[in-house]
Design a protein around this motif. Structure first.
Motif, PDB file in Angstrom:
ATOM      1  N   LYS A  49      11.389  70.232  52.663  1.00 25.68           N
ATOM      2  CA  LYS A  49      11.639  68.955  52.007  1.00 25.68           C
ATOM      3  C   LYS A  49      12.891  68.268  52.546  1.00 25.68           C
ATOM      4  N   LEU A  50      13.671  68.965  53.383  1.00 23.75           N
ATOM      5  CA  LEU A  50      14.882  68.370  53.925  1.00 23.75           C
ATOM      6  C   LEU A  50      14.529  67.270  54.917  1.00 23.75           C
ATOM      7  N   LEU A  51      15.350  66.216  54.975  1.00 24.84           N
ATOM      8  CA  LEU A  51      15.125  65.164  55.941  1.00 24.84           C
ATOM      9  C   LEU A  51      15.372  65.696  57.343  1.00 24.84           C
ATOM     10  N   PRO A  52      14.638  65.236  58.340  1.00 26.27           N
ATOM     11  CA  PRO A  52      14.778  65.737  59.707  1.00 26.27           C
ATOM     12  C   PRO A  52      16.181  65.581  60.281  1.00 26.27           C
ATOM     13  N   ASP A  53      16.922  64.554  59.833  1.00 24.37           N
ATOM     14  CA  ASP A  53      18.231  64.302  60.413  1.00 24.37           C
ATOM     15  C   ASP A  53      19.367  64.927  59.599  1.00 24.37           C
ATOM     16  N   ARG A  54      19.045  65.820  58.664  1.00 25.23           N
ATOM     17  CA  ARG A  54      20.071  66.409  57.798  1.00 25.23           C
ATOM     18  C   ARG A  54      21.067  67.241  58.607  1.00 25.23           C
ATOM     19  N   ALA A  55      20.554  68.081  59.504  1.00 27.89           N
ATOM     20  CA  ALA A  55      21.430  68.919  60.320  1.00 27.89           C
ATOM     21  C   ALA A  55      22.253  68.072  61.280  1.00 27.89           C
ATOM     22  N   ARG A  56      21.640  67.048  61.838  1.00 26.64           N
ATOM     23  CA  ARG A  56      22.359  66.149  62.748  1.00 26.64           C
ATOM     24  C   ARG A  56      23.509  65.461  62.020  1.00 26.64           C
ATOM     25  N   ALA A  57      23.265  65.029  60.780  1.00 23.67           N
ATOM     26  CA  ALA A  57      24.310  64.381  59.990  1.00 23.67           C
ATOM     27  C   ALA A  57      25.476  65.337  59.742  1.00 23.67           C
ATOM     28  N   ALA A  58      25.163  66.608  59.515  1.00 25.52           N
ATOM     29  CA  ALA A  58      26.215  67.614  59.297  1.00 25.52           C
ATOM     30  C   ALA A  58      27.044  67.800  60.566  1.00 25.52           C
ATOM     31  N   ARG A  59      26.375  67.787  61.729  1.00 29.21           N
ATOM     32  CA  ARG A  59      27.093  67.930  62.998  1.00 29.21           C
ATOM     33  C   ARG A  59      27.987  66.716  63.252  1.00 29.21           C
ATOM     34  N   ASP A  60      27.482  65.532  62.914  1.00 24.36           N
ATOM     35  CA  ASP A  60      28.284  64.319  63.109  1.00 24.36           C
ATOM     36  C   ASP A  60      29.547  64.355  62.259  1.00 24.36           C
ATOM     37  N   ARG A  61      29.413  64.877  61.019  1.00 18.58           N
ATOM     38  CA  ARG A  61      30.603  64.987  60.148  1.00 18.58           C
ATOM     39  C   ARG A  61      31.608  65.973  60.743  1.00 18.58           C
ATOM     40  N   ALA A  62      31.116  67.063  61.281  1.00 20.52           N
ATOM     41  CA  ALA A  62      32.003  68.061  61.893  1.00 20.52           C
ATOM     42  C   ALA A  62      32.658  67.491  63.149  1.00 20.52           C
ATOM     43  N   ASN A  63      31.895  66.731  63.936  1.00 20.65           N
ATOM     44  CA  ASN A  63      32.424  66.164  65.182  1.00 20.65           C
ATOM     45  C   ASN A  63      33.436  65.054  64.923  1.00 20.65           C
ATOM     46  N   GLU A  64      33.393  64.473  63.729  1.00 19.32           N
ATOM     47  CA  GLU A  64      34.362  63.427  63.399  1.00 19.32           C
ATOM     48  C   GLU A  64      35.785  63.984  63.460  1.00 19.32           C
ATOM     49  N   LYS A  65      35.935  65.272  63.150  1.00 12.57           N
ATOM     50  CA  LYS A  65      37.259  65.912  63.240  1.00 12.57           C
ATOM     51  C   LYS A  65      37.738  65.922  64.698  1.00 12.57           C
ATOM     52  N   LEU A  66      36.809  66.160  65.618  1.00  8.34           N
ATOM     53  CA  LEU A  66      37.151  66.164  67.041  1.00  8.34           C
ATOM     54  C   LEU A  66      37.577  64.767  67.487  1.00  8.34           C
ATOM     55  N   VAL A  67      36.830  63.756  67.032  1.00  7.78           N
ATOM     56  CA  VAL A  67      37.135  62.373  67.398  1.00  7.78           C
ATOM     57  C   VAL A  67      38.503  61.967  66.873  1.00  7.78           C
ATOM     58  N   GLN A  68      38.776  62.318  65.620  1.00  9.48           N
ATOM     59  CA  GLN A  68      40.073  61.993  65.028  1.00  9.48           C
ATOM     60  C   GLN A  68      41.204  62.671  65.803  1.00  9.48           C
ATOM     61  N   PHE A  69      40.989  63.915  66.191  1.00  9.46           N
ATOM     62  CA  PHE A  69      42.011  64.665  66.934  1.00  9.46           C
ATOM     63  C   PHE A  69      42.268  64.020  68.294  1.00  9.46           C
ATOM     64  N   ILE A  70      41.193  63.624  68.973  1.00  6.54           N
ATOM     65  CA  ILE A  70      41.326  63.057  70.314  1.00  6.54           C
ATOM     66  C   ILE A  70      41.875  61.636  70.279  1.00  6.54           C
ATOM     67  N   VAL A  71      41.292  60.787  69.440  1.00 10.69           N
ATOM     68  CA  VAL A  71      41.601  59.357  69.462  1.00 10.69           C
ATOM     69  C   VAL A  71      42.824  59.001  68.620  1.00 10.69           C
ATOM     70  N   LYS A  72      42.823  59.374  67.339  1.00 10.61           N
ATOM     71  CA  LYS A  72      43.918  58.956  66.452  1.00 10.61           C
ATOM     72  C   LYS A  72      45.168  59.809  66.633  1.00 10.61           C
ATOM     73  N   ALA A  73      44.983  61.124  66.646  1.00 11.58           N
ATOM     74  CA  ALA A  73      46.145  62.005  66.776  1.00 11.58           C
ATOM     75  C   ALA A  73      46.610  62.141  68.227  1.00 11.58           C
ATOM     76  N   LYS A  74      45.744  61.747  69.167  1.00 10.10           N
ATOM     77  CA  LYS A  74      46.036  61.881  70.604  1.00 10.10           C
ATOM     78  C   LYS A  74      46.441  63.313  70.935  1.00 10.10           C
ATOM     79  N   GLY A  75      45.759  64.245  70.248  1.00  9.38           N
ATOM     80  CA  GLY A  75      46.105  65.656  70.379  1.00  9.38           C
ATOM     81  C   GLY A  75      45.811  66.272  71.727  1.00  9.38           C
ATOM     82  N   ALA A  76      44.896  65.655  72.494  1.00  5.28           N
ATOM     83  CA  ALA A  76      44.532  66.225  73.799  1.00  5.28           C
ATOM     84  C   ALA A  76      45.219  65.506  74.954  1.00  5.28           C
ATOM     85  N   GLU A  77      46.044  64.504  74.652  1.00  2.07           N
ATOM     86  CA  GLU A  77      46.594  63.662  75.719  1.00  2.07           C
ATOM     87  C   GLU A  77      47.500  64.435  76.674  1.00  2.07           C
ATOM     88  N   ASN A  78      48.383  65.270  76.154  1.00  2.43           N
ATOM     89  CA  ASN A  78      49.267  66.046  77.035  1.00  2.43           C
ATOM     90  C   ASN A  78      48.461  66.972  77.938  1.00  2.43           C
TER      91      ASN A  78
END
Length: 212
Positions: A49-78
């Motif tokens: 009964k789960l929607l087909p994109d449920r797992a994808r949505a969970a991955r996108d939420r997890a990947n948002e942490k990576l985006v925030q780290f790279i773009v906003k925090a500039k954590g990977a710049e050095n």
């Protein structure tokens, strides 16, 4: 409550009053639990009964942490600057410099287009800060350089930092790619088969027209 008081529920209420049937209410789990079970390959009525994109949505939420780290925090710049100044070695940079092939398809780990746009936009600003000598590393193709060198390095470093693991383990996770559920794989396979059917159909039409 509206259903229970409406006339449409009368047959159900009669069954309940006669004691012939029990009322079973569904147990609703959190989205995280649903996603974990689906990724683990648990098969149940609830999974269907789960929607087909449920797992994808969970991955996108997890990947948002990576985006925030790279773009906003500039954590990977050095880390990126050290690679561009050749203080650190990069297998992605070495591969980029030794390959003359055009970019066809690259796994970026981050699947959401909007998230990817934010990362690419930020990495373009990193390229602008590069010296003229360092810009020679791009071999005249900034976009190819971003996708083949900077994105892998930035994402791997972000995975290592946010998930508190070594760079090497994060690299293995990046290369392996995001976890895909059996249902997503099935949908993908069906899409591939459909494309093959359409291609064969078009080729058959071309051959038929050429015989006329």
């Amino acid at each position: 409550m509206d259903y229970c008081t409406a006339a449409i529920s009368l047959p159900v209420r009669r069954e309940l009053e006669s004691g012939k049937q029990k009322v079973l209410f569904p147990v609703i789990d959190s989205e995280e639990t649903d996603s974990q079970e689906e990724m683990m390959g648990v098969t149940s009525e609830k999974d269907k009964k789960l929607l087909p994109d449920r797992a994808r949505a969970a991955r996108d939420r997890a990947n948002e942490k990576l985006v925030q780290f790279i773009v906003k925090a500039k954590g990977a710049e050095n880390h990126l600057v050290d690679i561009l100044s050749e203080k650190k070695k990069s297998q992605w940079l070495e591969k980029f410099q030794s390959s003359n092939q055009r970019m066809n398809f690259l796994e970026t780990y981050i699947e959401d287009e909007e998230q990817m746009e934010h990362v690419v936009g930020y990495l373009k600003t990193v390229c602008k800060k590069m010296s003229s000598a360092t810009k020679k590393l791009m071999l005249g193709d900034e976009i190819k350089f971003i996708f083949e060198v900077l994105i892998p390095e930035a994402v791997i470093f972000a995975i290592a930092a946010t998930e508190k693991m070594s760079y090497e383990k994060a690299k293995v996770k990046y290369i392996k790619g995001p976890p895909v559920t059996r249902r997503e794989r099935k949908i993908f396979d069906e899409q591939i088969l459909e494309k093959k059917r359409l291609k064969l159909s078009e080729e058959a039409k071309v051959r038929k027209n050429s015989r006329k």
